[in-house]
Design a protein around this motif. Structure first.
Motif, mmCIF file in Angstrom:
data_model
loop_
_atom_site.group_PDB
_atom_site.id
_atom_site.type_symbol
_atom_site.label_atom_id
_atom_site.label_comp_id
_atom_site.label_asym_id
_atom_site.label_seq_id
_atom_site.Cartn_x
_atom_site.Cartn_y
_atom_site.Cartn_z
ATOM 1 N N ARG A 173 0.832 -1.210 0.000
ATOM 2 C CA ARG A 173 0.000 0.000 0.000
ATOM 3 C C ARG A 173 0.861 1.252 0.000
ATOM 4 N N ALA A 174 1.948 1.223 0.765
ATOM 5 C CA ALA A 174 2.818 2.393 0.843
ATOM 6 C C ALA A 174 3.624 2.591 -0.435
ATOM 7 N N THR A 175 3.970 1.488 -1.105
ATOM 8 C CA THR A 175 4.841 1.568 -2.273
ATOM 9 C C THR A 175 4.068 1.724 -3.572
ATOM 10 N N PHE A 176 3.004 0.929 -3.731
ATOM 11 C CA PHE A 176 2.268 0.902 -4.993
ATOM 12 C C PHE A 176 0.859 1.484 -4.894
ATOM 13 N N ASP A 177 0.405 1.784 -3.685
ATOM 14 C CA ASP A 177 -0.906 2.402 -3.485
ATOM 15 C C ASP A 177 -2.053 1.476 -3.885
ATOM 16 N N PHE A 178 -1.951 0.192 -3.594
ATOM 17 C CA PHE A 178 -3.097 -0.709 -3.725
ATOM 18 C C PHE A 178 -2.942 -1.833 -2.708
ATOM 19 N N THR A 179 -4.063 -2.426 -2.345
ATOM 20 C CA THR A 179 -4.065 -3.567 -1.434
ATOM 21 C C THR A 179 -4.033 -4.842 -2.267
ATOM 22 N N PRO A 180 -3.021 -5.674 -2.124
ATOM 23 C CA PRO A 180 -2.870 -6.824 -3.025
ATOM 24 C C PRO A 180 -3.907 -7.902 -2.766
ATOM 25 N N LEU A 181 -4.219 -8.636 -3.818
ATOM 26 C CA LEU A 181 -5.083 -9.804 -3.675
ATOM 27 C C LEU A 181 -4.361 -10.894 -2.889
ATOM 28 N N ASP A 182 -3.053 -10.992 -3.089
ATOM 29 C CA ASP A 182 -2.218 -11.918 -2.326
ATOM 30 C C ASP A 182 -0.763 -11.498 -2.509
ATOM 31 N N THR A 183 0.116 -12.062 -1.672
ATOM 32 C CA THR A 183 1.544 -11.772 -1.750
ATOM 33 C C THR A 183 2.311 -13.059 -2.012
ATOM 34 N N ILE A 184 3.353 -12.954 -2.830
ATOM 35 C CA ILE A 184 4.195 -14.098 -3.176
ATOM 36 C C ILE A 184 5.636 -13.726 -2.834
ATOM 37 N N GLU A 185 6.210 -14.365 -1.855
ATOM 38 C CA GLU A 185 7.586 -14.043 -1.474
ATOM 39 C C GLU A 185 8.567 -14.646 -2.480
ATOM 40 N N LEU A 186 9.597 -13.889 -2.785
ATOM 41 C CA LEU A 186 10.598 -14.276 -3.776
ATOM 42 C C LEU A 186 11.953 -14.390 -3.104
ATOM 43 N N ASP A 187 12.687 -15.459 -3.410
ATOM 44 C CA ASP A 187 13.993 -15.678 -2.789
ATOM 45 C C ASP A 187 14.847 -16.510 -3.733
ATOM 46 N N LEU A 188 15.876 -15.876 -4.323
ATOM 47 C CA LEU A 188 16.821 -16.574 -5.198
ATOM 48 C C LEU A 188 18.228 -16.361 -4.639
ATOM 49 N N PRO A 189 18.690 -17.248 -3.749
ATOM 50 C CA PRO A 189 19.986 -17.040 -3.083
ATOM 51 C C PRO A 189 21.161 -16.942 -4.047
ATOM 52 N N LEU A 190 21.116 -17.614 -5.198
ATOM 53 C CA LEU A 190 22.257 -17.616 -6.113
ATOM 54 C C LEU A 190 22.593 -16.222 -6.633
ATOM 55 N N VAL A 191 21.605 -15.363 -6.734
ATOM 56 C CA VAL A 191 21.862 -13.983 -7.188
ATOM 57 C C VAL A 191 21.556 -12.994 -6.083
ATOM 58 N N GLY A 192 21.439 -13.479 -4.851
ATOM 59 C CA GLY A 192 21.182 -12.592 -3.727
ATOM 60 C C GLY A 192 19.912 -11.792 -3.889
ATOM 61 N N LEU A 193 18.849 -12.416 -4.385
ATOM 62 C CA LEU A 193 17.603 -11.689 -4.647
ATOM 63 C C LEU A 193 16.566 -12.056 -3.604
#
Length: 639
Positions: A263-283
């Protein structure tokens, strides 16, 4: 106190190029490229950087890299960046600082960065392999400051050299610079202070409120403390730990924190959240599912931070095109920036990251059917177009989600699974126009027809037998519908023969035949059955009539023998039965034109000019006939 000046813009520490021999043996004279700094600054401001706002990002970036370099030598070294937004803008860091030789080498040489050398070593401090710890790698960052200022002052003290002197470097946008040594009290601790004297035409970019906004935008995820002090002396901490990096609290609290960040960053309430984690590129980061439908052609802008520094808020290349239903914010260590550091460098690493993030979103999508069917229903109701596109190429997703997807059918908007239970033979149209033509009649006849004219729908319907063995899918042909219409009594057709002859003559001008049938609903007086091949042939013939010369000959040679369109008159409709009994030719022609025009309108396809003229003519003729009939009846007597 020493003072140096370098009006030629050359690097005094650089080795002299060797003289070259000519074919005759005489040495060729060697020269050094000269740089027009004003021209280079103009190039940066109008072509490399999208906006003057990047000057603050470059200052923050240099400060972060300087701190990283110092902490590589001394992990306990302080890590602070302070921005003072007053008349003169200053940025102070507790980083590694520069020696006088470093100042000559790095501040006065375009393209040489203090963060690297040819072997990837840290030039300024002699630290091997440290290049990966830094954000900037191109050696042009300080030049961005000339976009808003004509003079830059750098006061620095090196932490790599004991008792290092305090060095002041002053650079002007015309390419001149001076260096002098200041007393130790000018900067008691190691680090660097950069001061800008903003130009009048760039004052808006250095106002305190604008500086604070830019610092929050660029530096909100930086890993060292960043503070902006405004003109009233109020300090504002601009960076914080991102919610995906905070492992404290319950899963529900974490979910709420991620949604609040959206909400603070994109100004909308998401339908859902998907966490992203790619350790090989430190993402690390999160993908937010949009609560409203988005057009597939509109690629979402994702926020990408490089080692905490905002790289771009429009990085559409981060995700596959089909994932237009999410917006991401990520922080990464392993992706390469472009030279302007406003986008991602397109290489194999970026392609691999894009595929991996796409797989993560796909896994979330397929997992919904088992973990949260209610959320899956909400998602599909909003983003079914995206799922349909993805399911065309993903067999596992097709098997899992095709039964959930809604389609327009003769039974209404239903899922294919529900539709196939009622109709073992599923007919699918090629276009929306074909579906509009046959839907009312096919539904009354018990035929199960799916509108395949929308994007991806026809391809998916044809794959239904893979999911539901025993189901048959076929493309709908107009003759299939005609075969389900009842023939009329021969005596009735004979009685209407004269009218049908006139009707065939009238609609024959539109490459159309006429048939008399009985079908439901009785409220439909006529049905126009057409197919794609017939429409293409009519378009070709029309273009051939309008063309001349060679192009007309080419179009004429392409003539094909295809089934004609068919106007099917409904004998169950009272209006058609009355029309079939008309004896006068003029009224019969008008009635046929009106029936044909009404059938064309029901298809909802664009009208050709000849069809528009026919509709206007038939309407006026019917109105004229009605008025003449009223006049011939004479005035009505009052009761």
């Amino acid at each position: 106190m020493s003072r140096h000046e370098n009006p030629s813009h050359a690097d005094p520490s650089a080795p002299k190029p060797p003289a070259h021999q000519t074919d005759g043996g005489d040495p060729a004279s060697a020269h050094t490229f000269q740089v027009d700094l004003r021209g280079l600054v103009d190039l940066l401001s109008h072509h490399l950087y999208s906006s003057p706002r990047v000057y603050l990002r470059e200052l923050l970036q240099n400060a972060v890299d300087a701190i990283s370099a110092r902490q590589a030598l001394d992990p306990a070294a302080p890590a602070r960046i302070t921005v003072h937004a007053a008349d003169d803008l200053t940025v102070t860091d507790t980083g590694i600082g520069l020696t006088e030789a470093d100042v000559h080498t790095f501040l006065a040489t375009i393209g040489r960065s203090s963060k690297r050398d040819a072997e990837g070593r840290l030039d300024g401090a002699g630290l091997a392999g440290a290049r990966g710890d830094f954000i900037g790698q191109f050696g042009i960052g300080l030049l961005a400051c000339f976009v808003v200022a004509d003079e830059i002052t750098v006061v620095t003290r090196s932490a790599a050299t004991p008792d290092a002197p305090v060095i002041e470097w002053r650079g002007a946008s015309d390419g001149r610079y001076t260096i002098r040594t200041l007393p130790p009290e000018a900067k008691p601790e190691p680090g660097t202070t950069v001061r800008l004297a903003p130009r009048a035409d760039a004052a808006e970019w250095t106002r305190a409120d604008r500086v604070l906004s830019l610092a929050r935008d660029f530096g909100s995820l930086l890993r060292h403390e960043v503070t902006v002090v405004d003109g009233r002396g109020t300090a504002h901490r601009v960076n914080h730990t991102p919610p995906w990096a905070d492992r404290q609290g319950s899963p529900l609290a974490r979910r709420d924190a991620l949604a609040e960040y959206c909400r603070a960053t994109f100004d909308f309430t998401p339908l859902d959240t998907i966490e992203l984690d790619l350790p090989l590129v430190g993402l690390r980061g999160v993908a937010y599912v949009l609560p409203d439908a988005a057009a597939p052609s509109r690629r979402a802008g994702h926020r990408v931070h490089l080692k905490g520094m905002l790289l771009s808020d429009q990085a559409a290349e981060l995700l596959p095109d089909w994932a237009f239903f999410v917006r991401c914010v990520v922080d990464t260590d392993g992706l390469r920036p472009t030279a302007s550091r406003e986008g991602l460098y397109a290489d194999e690493t970026l392609a691999a990251v894009r595929d991996a993030l796409g797989a993560r979103i796909r896994d979330w999508l397929t997992g919904l059917s088992a973990s949260d069917p209610a959320l899956l229903h909400r998602f599909i109701s909003v983003h079914h177009l995206a799922v349909k596109e993805l399911a065309r190429y993903d067999d596992e997703l097709l098997r899992m989600l095709l039964p959930w997807l809604p389609f327009e059918t003769t039974d209404g908007n239903v899922t294919l699974d529900e539709f196939a239970r009622t109709h073992p033979v599923v007919l699918v149209t090629r276009t929306v126009e074909e579906f509009r033509q046959v839907a009312p009649i096919a539904g009354a006849a018990g035929l199960g027809v799916v509108n395949g004219g929308y994007t991806y729908d026809r391809d998916l319907v044809h794959r239904l037998p893979e999911i539901r063995p025993g189901t048959s899918v076929a493309d709908l042909d107009p003759t299939t519908v005609t075969a389900h219409l009842d023939t009329v009594d021969p005596a009735a057709e004979l009685a209407a023969a004269a009218f049908l002859t006139i009707a065939r003559e009238v609609v024959g001008r539109f490459d159309c035949d006429v048939a008399l049938r009985s079908f439901h609903p009785t409220s439909a007086p006529a049905l126009l059955l057409d197919n794609r091949e017939a429409r293409h042939e009519r378009t070709r013939a029309q273009l051939a009539d309008e063309a001349d010369g060679l192009w007309a000959d080419i179009l004429g040679s392409l003539r094909a023998e295809v089934p004609r369109a068919q106007l099917v008159l409904n004998h169950l409709n009272p209006l058609v039965r009355r029309a079939a009994s008309i004896t006068g030719r003029e009224l019969a022609v008008t009635a046929v034109e009106a029936l044909y025009g009404q059938a064309v309108l029901l298809t909802r396809r664009p009208l050709r000019s000849s069809e528009s003229a026919l509709l206007n003519r038939s309407f006026i003729s019917l109105l004229d006939h009605a008025m003449l009939g009223h006049e011939s009846a004479g005035p009505q007597k009052e009761s």
